[in-house]
Scaffold this motif. Structure first.
Motif, PDB file in Angstrom:
ATOM      1  N   PRO A  45       0.827  -1.210   0.000  1.00 47.41           N
ATOM      2  CA  PRO A  45       0.000   0.000   0.000  1.00 47.41           C
ATOM      3  C   PRO A  45       0.865   1.266   0.000  1.00 47.41           C
ATOM      4  O   PRO A  45       1.864   1.354   0.712  1.00 47.41           O
ATOM      5  CB  PRO A  45      -0.800  -0.114   1.311  1.00 47.41           C
ATOM      6  N   GLY A  46       0.470   2.211  -0.833  1.00 45.52           N
ATOM      7  CA  GLY A  46       1.198   3.462  -0.935  1.00 45.52           C
ATOM      8  C   GLY A  46       2.316   3.438  -1.957  1.00 45.52           C
ATOM      9  O   GLY A  46       2.698   4.475  -2.485  1.00 45.52           O
ATOM     10  N   LYS A  47       2.845   2.273  -2.263  1.00 47.86           N
ATOM     11  CA  LYS A  47       3.904   2.147  -3.268  1.00 47.86           C
ATOM     12  C   LYS A  47       3.317   1.929  -4.661  1.00 47.86           C
ATOM     13  O   LYS A  47       4.033   1.849  -5.639  1.00 47.86           O
ATOM     14  CB  LYS A  47       4.850   0.985  -2.937  1.00 47.86           C
ATOM     15  N   ASP A  48       1.987   1.850  -4.726  1.00 47.34           N
ATOM     16  CA  ASP A  48       1.282   1.602  -5.988  1.00 47.34           C
ATOM     17  C   ASP A  48       0.683   2.881  -6.569  1.00 47.34           C
ATOM     18  O   ASP A  48      -0.229   2.838  -7.379  1.00 47.34           O
ATOM     19  CB  ASP A  48       0.191   0.557  -5.780  1.00 47.34           C
ATOM     20  N   THR A  49       1.215   4.003  -6.152  1.00 42.93           N
ATOM     21  CA  THR A  49       0.762   5.293  -6.667  1.00 42.93           C
ATOM     22  C   THR A  49       1.950   6.019  -7.293  1.00 42.93           C
ATOM     23  O   THR A  49       3.103   5.743  -6.925  1.00 42.93           O
ATOM     24  CB  THR A  49       0.192   6.183  -5.536  1.00 42.93           C
ATOM     25  N   PRO A  50       1.698   6.947  -8.199  1.00 40.95           N
ATOM     26  CA  PRO A  50       2.813   7.704  -8.770  1.00 40.95           C
ATOM     27  C   PRO A  50       3.636   8.424  -7.701  1.00 40.95           C
ATOM     28  O   PRO A  50       4.859   8.467  -7.776  1.00 40.95           O
ATOM     29  CB  PRO A  50       2.126   8.698  -9.700  1.00 40.95           C
ATOM     30  N   GLU A  51       2.959   8.947  -6.681  1.00 37.83           N
ATOM     31  CA  GLU A  51       3.657   9.670  -5.620  1.00 37.83           C
ATOM     32  C   GLU A  51       4.471   8.731  -4.730  1.00 37.83           C
ATOM     33  O   GLU A  51       5.512   9.123  -4.204  1.00 37.83           O
ATOM     34  CB  GLU A  51       2.663  10.448  -4.749  1.00 37.83           C
ATOM     35  N   GLY A  52       3.995   7.515  -4.549  1.00 45.43           N
ATOM     36  CA  GLY A  52       4.646   6.583  -3.628  1.00 45.43           C
ATOM     37  C   GLY A  52       5.624   5.622  -4.271  1.00 45.43           C
ATOM     38  O   GLY A  52       6.310   4.874  -3.573  1.00 45.43           O
ATOM     39  N   SER A  53       5.703   5.628  -5.580  1.00 47.05           N
ATOM     40  CA  SER A  53       6.581   4.684  -6.277  1.00 47.05           C
ATOM     41  C   SER A  53       7.995   5.243  -6.405  1.00 47.05           C
ATOM     42  O   SER A  53       8.232   6.184  -7.165  1.00 47.05           O
ATOM     43  CB  SER A  53       6.035   4.381  -7.675  1.00 47.05           C
ATOM     44  N   PRO A  54       8.949   4.658  -5.696  1.00 53.29           N
ATOM     45  CA  PRO A  54      10.323   5.158  -5.820  1.00 53.29           C
ATOM     46  C   PRO A  54      10.874   4.963  -7.235  1.00 53.29           C
ATOM     47  O   PRO A  54      11.662   5.774  -7.720  1.00 53.29           O
ATOM     48  CB  PRO A  54      11.105   4.341  -4.792  1.00 53.29           C
ATOM     49  N   TYR A  55      10.448   3.907  -7.920  1.00 55.61           N
ATOM     50  CA  TYR A  55      10.946   3.641  -9.271  1.00 55.61           C
ATOM     51  C   TYR A  55      10.405   4.646 -10.279  1.00 55.61           C
ATOM     52  O   TYR A  55      11.107   5.040 -11.203  1.00 55.61           O
ATOM     53  CB  TYR A  55      10.588   2.221  -9.701  1.00 55.61           C
ATOM     54  N   LEU A  56       9.177   5.066 -10.095  1.00 55.08           N
ATOM     55  CA  LEU A  56       8.592   6.059 -10.988  1.00 55.08           C
ATOM     56  C   LEU A  56       9.272   7.417 -10.796  1.00 55.08           C
ATOM     57  O   LEU A  56       9.637   8.083 -11.769  1.00 55.08           O
ATOM     58  CB  LEU A  56       7.086   6.158 -10.766  1.00 55.08           C
ATOM     59  N   ARG A  57       9.460   7.789  -9.546  1.00 56.81           N
ATOM     60  CA  ARG A  57      10.147   9.058  -9.269  1.00 56.81           C
ATOM     61  C   ARG A  57      11.569   9.037  -9.848  1.00 56.81           C
ATOM     62  O   ARG A  57      12.016  10.019 -10.446  1.00 56.81           O
ATOM     63  CB  ARG A  57      10.178   9.328  -7.764  1.00 56.81           C
ATOM     64  N   THR A 107       0.997   9.279 -15.163  1.00 50.64           N
ATOM     65  CA  THR A 107       1.898   8.215 -14.726  1.00 50.64           C
ATOM     66  C   THR A 107       1.135   7.215 -13.870  1.00 50.64           C
ATOM     67  O   THR A 107       0.096   7.543 -13.281  1.00 50.64           O
ATOM     68  CB  THR A 107       3.085   8.773 -13.913  1.00 50.64           C
ATOM     69  N   GLY A 108       1.660   6.008 -13.804  1.00 48.41           N
ATOM     70  CA  GLY A 108       1.049   4.969 -12.988  1.00 48.41           C
ATOM     71  C   GLY A 108       2.087   3.984 -12.492  1.00 48.41           C
ATOM     72  O   GLY A 108       3.176   3.865 -13.063  1.00 48.41           O
ATOM     73  N   ALA A 109       1.737   3.280 -11.433  1.00 47.59           N
ATOM     74  CA  ALA A 109       2.587   2.240 -10.863  1.00 47.59           C
ATOM     75  C   ALA A 109       1.707   1.047 -10.536  1.00 47.59           C
ATOM     76  O   ALA A 109       0.716   1.183  -9.806  1.00 47.59           O
ATOM     77  CB  ALA A 109       3.290   2.750  -9.612  1.00 47.59           C
TER      78      ALA A 109
END
Length: 185
Positions: free
Chosen positions: A104-116, A129-131
């Motif tokens: 939970p929380g890592k499945d959002t654009p804001e919470g995804s370290p890989y997306l950032r 963007t999406g994760a």
């Protein structure tokens, strides 16, 4: 009276290690085609695909890329660097697929370290963007990957049993992302 958007040509580019990102892209392709669009699926690992010569013919561009050992594959960065002007000239989106997004929380654009990290490294800011969480299938991995991924899962309190594949993908989130992509202007 319901408004129906004109048919658009959409390209969905993907980079995948084990095939699950392609599965997600295929689902998005089917939904967009059902909405009346002409949707082409293209592997970023096949640069000789004829669609690369006609990128300007697409109205919308979507990129999906998986993570392995904390990194997107080089072909993703190469494509974005080479096509950045085109990506910025029309509705374009990017999503990442990884097992960290199962939390939970890592499945959002804001919470995804890989997306950032991708946005920072590529310098491209997609319109959307999406994760998404991926698929874990120990039986399909080679001995080294199986051992390394099992160790990573043990460290992060994930599943370590090789008894059956586990799909963590939230398909409703994938479907919602596809709808939001079509709504971009």
């Amino acid at each position: 009276m319901q408004y129906i958007a004109a048919m658009e040509r959409i390209a969905i580019f993907y980079s995948t290690v084990d095939g699950h990102t392609r599965t997600i892209c295929t689902r998005l392709q089917a939904a967009m085609a059902a909405a009346g669009h002409d949707v082409t699926l293209v592997s970023l690992d096949q640069p000789d695909d004829p669609n690369f010569a006609h990128l300007q013919d697409f109205d919308r561009l979507l990129i999906g890329a998986s993570i392995r050992y904390g990194k997107h594959r080089p072909a993703v960065f190469q494509f974005v660097a080479q096509q950045r002007a085109l990506l910025e000239s029309r509705p374009a989106a990017f999503f990442t697929v990884n097992l960290v997004a199962r939390k939970p929380g890592k499945d959002t654009p804001e919470g995804s370290p890989y997306l950032r990290k991708f946005i920072e490294q590529s310098g491209w800011q997609p319109s959307l963007t999406g994760a998404f969480a991926g698929r874990l299938d120990y039986a399909s991995y080679g001995p080294l990957d199986r051992t390394m991924i099992r160790f990573i899962m043990w460290l992060t309190k994930g599943p370590t049993s090789a008894s059956a594949p586990v799909v963590f993908t939230d398909w409703a989130s994938v479907d919602d992302f596809g709808q939001r992509f079509l709504a971009l202007s």
